[in-house]
Design an enzyme around this catalytic site. Sequence first.
Site, PDB file in Angstrom:
ATOM      1  N   ASP A  98      87.194 -47.198 106.466  1.00  0.00           N
ATOM      2  CA  ASP A  98      85.827 -47.185 105.939  1.00  0.00           C
ATOM      3  C   ASP A  98      85.465 -48.570 105.416  1.00  0.00           C
ATOM      4  O   ASP A  98      86.338 -49.426 105.220  1.00  0.00           O
ATOM      5  CB  ASP A  98      85.718 -46.144 104.812  1.00  0.00           C
ATOM      6  CG  ASP A  98      84.267 -45.760 104.510  1.00  0.00           C
ATOM      7  OD1 ASP A  98      83.357 -46.248 105.211  1.00  0.00           O
ATOM      8  OD2 ASP A  98      84.050 -44.991 103.557  1.00  0.00           O
ATOM      9  N   LYS A  99      84.160 -48.762 105.190  1.00  0.00           N
ATOM     10  CA  LYS A  99      83.661 -49.960 104.508  1.00  0.00           C
ATOM     11  C   LYS A  99      82.733 -49.506 103.396  1.00  0.00           C
ATOM     12  O   LYS A  99      82.190 -48.392 103.432  1.00  0.00           O
ATOM     13  CB  LYS A  99      82.938 -50.926 105.468  1.00  0.00           C
ATOM     14  CG  LYS A  99      81.683 -50.416 106.146  1.00  0.00           C
ATOM     15  CD  LYS A  99      80.426 -50.345 105.360  1.00  0.00           C
ATOM     16  CE  LYS A  99      79.880 -51.638 104.809  1.00  0.00           C
ATOM     17  NZ  LYS A  99      78.522 -51.337 104.173  1.00  0.00           N
ATOM     18  N   HIS A 100      82.563 -50.350 102.397  1.00  0.00           N
ATOM     19  CA  HIS A 100      81.619 -50.019 101.330  1.00  0.00           C
ATOM     20  C   HIS A 100      81.087 -51.324 100.764  1.00  0.00           C
ATOM     21  O   HIS A 100      81.819 -52.294 100.618  1.00  0.00           O
ATOM     22  CB  HIS A 100      82.302 -49.209 100.228  1.00  0.00           C
ATOM     23  CG  HIS A 100      81.345 -48.421  99.395  1.00  0.00           C
ATOM     24  ND1 HIS A 100      81.051 -47.102  99.655  1.00  0.00           N
ATOM     25  CD2 HIS A 100      80.588 -48.759  98.326  1.00  0.00           C
ATOM     26  CE1 HIS A 100      80.171 -46.659  98.768  1.00  0.00           C
ATOM     27  NE2 HIS A 100      79.869 -47.653  97.951  1.00  0.00           N
ATOM     28  N   SER A 101      79.803 -51.319 100.462  1.00  0.00           N
ATOM     29  CA  SER A 101      79.160 -52.520  99.923  1.00  0.00           C
ATOM     30  C   SER A 101      78.847 -52.308  98.453  1.00  0.00           C
ATOM     31  O   SER A 101      78.615 -51.171  98.017  1.00  0.00           O
ATOM     32  CB  SER A 101      77.881 -52.772 100.716  1.00  0.00           C
ATOM     33  OG  SER A 101      76.979 -53.544  99.976  1.00  0.00           O
ATOM     34  N   THR A 138      72.704 -45.898 101.283  1.00  0.00           N
ATOM     35  CA  THR A 138      72.894 -45.298 102.612  1.00  0.00           C
ATOM     36  C   THR A 138      72.408 -43.848 102.661  1.00  0.00           C
ATOM     37  O   THR A 138      71.827 -43.410 103.656  1.00  0.00           O
ATOM     38  CB  THR A 138      74.396 -45.384 102.971  1.00  0.00           C
ATOM     39  OG1 THR A 138      74.751 -46.767 102.982  1.00  0.00           O
ATOM     40  CG2 THR A 138      74.702 -44.769 104.317  1.00  0.00           C
ATOM     41  N   ARG A 186      73.393 -44.271  85.968  1.00  0.00           N
ATOM     42  CA  ARG A 186      73.478 -45.743  85.984  1.00  0.00           C
ATOM     43  C   ARG A 186      72.286 -46.348  86.717  1.00  0.00           C
ATOM     44  O   ARG A 186      71.766 -47.395  86.337  1.00  0.00           O
ATOM     45  CB  ARG A 186      74.789 -46.195  86.655  1.00  0.00           C
ATOM     46  CG  ARG A 186      76.033 -45.948  85.799  1.00  0.00           C
ATOM     47  CD  ARG A 186      77.306 -46.115  86.625  1.00  0.00           C
ATOM     48  NE  ARG A 186      77.482 -47.448  87.135  1.00  0.00           N
ATOM     49  CZ  ARG A 186      77.844 -47.751  88.396  1.00  0.00           C
ATOM     50  NH1 ARG A 186      78.063 -46.778  89.276  1.00  0.00           N
ATOM     51  NH2 ARG A 186      77.981 -48.992  88.781  1.00  0.00           N
ATOM     52  N   SER A 201      83.440 -46.380  90.596  1.00  0.00           N
ATOM     53  CA  SER A 201      82.536 -45.663  91.494  1.00  0.00           C
ATOM     54  C   SER A 201      82.967 -45.851  92.956  1.00  0.00           C
ATOM     55  O   SER A 201      83.159 -44.877  93.693  1.00  0.00           O
ATOM     56  CB  SER A 201      81.112 -46.196  91.272  1.00  0.00           C
ATOM     57  OG  SER A 201      80.239 -45.710  92.243  1.00  0.00           O
ATOM     58  N   LYS A 205      85.611 -43.215  95.225  1.00  0.00           N
ATOM     59  CA  LYS A 205      85.079 -42.474  96.392  1.00  0.00           C
ATOM     60  C   LYS A 205      85.951 -42.716  97.622  1.00  0.00           C
ATOM     61  O   LYS A 205      86.142 -41.833  98.460  1.00  0.00           O
ATOM     62  CB  LYS A 205      83.640 -42.919  96.705  1.00  0.00           C
ATOM     63  CG  LYS A 205      82.610 -42.371  95.737  1.00  0.00           C
ATOM     64  CD  LYS A 205      81.210 -42.481  96.278  1.00  0.00           C
ATOM     65  CE  LYS A 205      80.625 -43.858  96.289  1.00  0.00           C
ATOM     66  NZ  LYS A 205      80.254 -44.423  94.983  1.00  0.00           N
ATOM     67  N   LYS A 206      86.448 -43.928  97.754  1.00  0.00           N
ATOM     68  CA  LYS A 206      87.247 -44.262  98.938  1.00  0.00           C
ATOM     69  C   LYS A 206      88.639 -43.631  98.845  1.00  0.00           C
ATOM     70  O   LYS A 206      89.215 -43.235  99.855  1.00  0.00           O
ATOM     71  CB  LYS A 206      87.340 -45.786  99.096  1.00  0.00           C
ATOM     72  CG  LYS A 206      85.985 -46.478  99.178  1.00  0.00           C
ATOM     73  CD  LYS A 206      85.156 -46.076 100.386  1.00  0.00           C
ATOM     74  CE  LYS A 206      83.781 -45.594 100.071  1.00  0.00           C
ATOM     75  NZ  LYS A 206      82.944 -45.302 101.249  1.00  0.00           N
TER      76      LYS A 206
HETATM   77  N1  URA Z   1      78.068 -48.629  95.370  1.00  0.00           N
HETATM   78  C1  URA Z   1      78.656 -47.597  94.721  1.00  0.00           C
HETATM   79  O1  URA Z   1      79.011 -46.604  95.343  1.00  0.00           O
HETATM   80  N2  URA Z   1      78.840 -47.687  93.405  1.00  0.00           N
HETATM   81  C2  URA Z   1      78.477 -48.753  92.688  1.00  0.00           C
HETATM   82  O2  URA Z   1      78.698 -48.784  91.486  1.00  0.00           O
HETATM   83  C3  URA Z   1      77.869 -49.843  93.359  1.00  0.00           C
HETATM   84  C4  URA Z   1      77.662 -49.746  94.714  1.00  0.00           C
END
Ligand code: URA
Length: 462
Positions: A98-101, A138, A186, A201, A205-206
């Site tokens: 996976d990727k996450h920004s 997303t 937040r 966060s 999730k990952k």
């Molecule tokens: N993306 C997330 O899932 N959480 C954050 O805190 C910032 C970006």
Amino acid sequence: MRYLPQTIIRKKRDGFELSGDELRDFAFGVADGSVSEAQIAAFAMAVYFQDISPRERVDWTLAVRDSGTVLSWGKAGAGARPSAGTAPEFELDGPVVDKHSTGGVGDVVSLMLGPMLAACGTYVPMIAGRGLAHTGGTIDKLESIPGYVTGLSPADFQRVVRDVGISIVRQTDTIAPTDRRMYAVRDVTATVENRGLITGSIVAKKLVAGLDALVLDVKTGNGAVMQNRSDALALARMMVDVGNNAGMPTFAHVTDMSEPLAFSAGNALEVHEAISYLTDGPRHPRLEAVVEALGADLLVQCGKFSGPDARPEALSALRHSISSGSAAERFERMVDAMGGPADLLARPSNYLSAAPVVLPVYADRPGVVSGMDVRALGWSVVTLGGGRTTPGAAINPAVGLSALAQVGASVGPSSSTQPLAQVHAATQAEAETAAASVRAAFQFAEPGASVASCDVLLEVVR
Ligand code: URA
């Protein structure tokens, strides 16, 4: 709860370290609803001002992970290493990635990179978020597709990943539930910009998704959550270390967000842009650079490509996934499996809502775009109704900005020149307010000046 929420909040407010048990108690209380929205906001603000220690950060991340179901996958085929307790129905024959920004404006990378990775033989269980502060999300983008259900049960999520290669879902009552509520609070309480909370966060999730490899896209520049490069690097280091120490091979690209990453910013508009990219249409050069760098490095990291030519081979596989149509097909199958229209790619305008007012915004005088306040552009989208001001509020998927001028573009005041952007709004009055903010967000050099964009790929953290 063994500890009262107000006791935990007070302790953090006064600058003391919280124990692992206290953090776990608070995280589980957020998940089961015994901690109120007001207490979440107070906790987030206390953490924002007092920060959390490296030990607290790890404890918090693991507590957020454990607030719901943690997925596991079995490995099928040669060299398989059966995972204890994995239902045979979720055996996969490729790596789980996976990727996450950390969030940006026009940051639509996930919508194309996810399907491209799936087309290259990996599996992508992506747990994503909605818009956060001035940045797009997303999940909000995907929810602009009629019928697309973002909240699946863990078993349905795993089934779509197994069958299609990719599924993009949101946090739910069973998938990262603590992050679901923390994230929404937040978003609207100016508490996003804390490295510990971001790590808790994203990395949590990952970890829930049971990955073999993760690439993080940590943004810096005026449109990023971490505007300053050294803060972004510190965040990247923190997330990479927490991910790796928790047994999930993790690395990060630090990338520039002092220009939007796409031609558009806004939910349905970005889905249009993703479809155009996937179907071999025009591609924003900065977007393409980020998609390809993250994708190729991740395919090597997870072992899908190995040997001396692994990187160029991975890049060519990603490009082939676009030219052959296989990434587009994965995206289409995912949308179908998640309840959206089966023919979205053929007829996007039949499904994605369009704003009634579209207003071009011109510069006040001729010049060359030399920079822009990307955060202000992101807030314009929120103000148009594309983001939230209270947790859980409905948004308008159709609004936003398109045809965003890039650094170096020659612009001018007349309709025969290139506009700075097109504003998509619900009303003429809202369009005009947004147009004024957009105009004020751009900076100009004299006509004819040569102004180059800065690099988008800045550094890799392993
Ligand atoms: N993306 C997330 O899932 N959480 C954050 O805190 C910032 C970006």
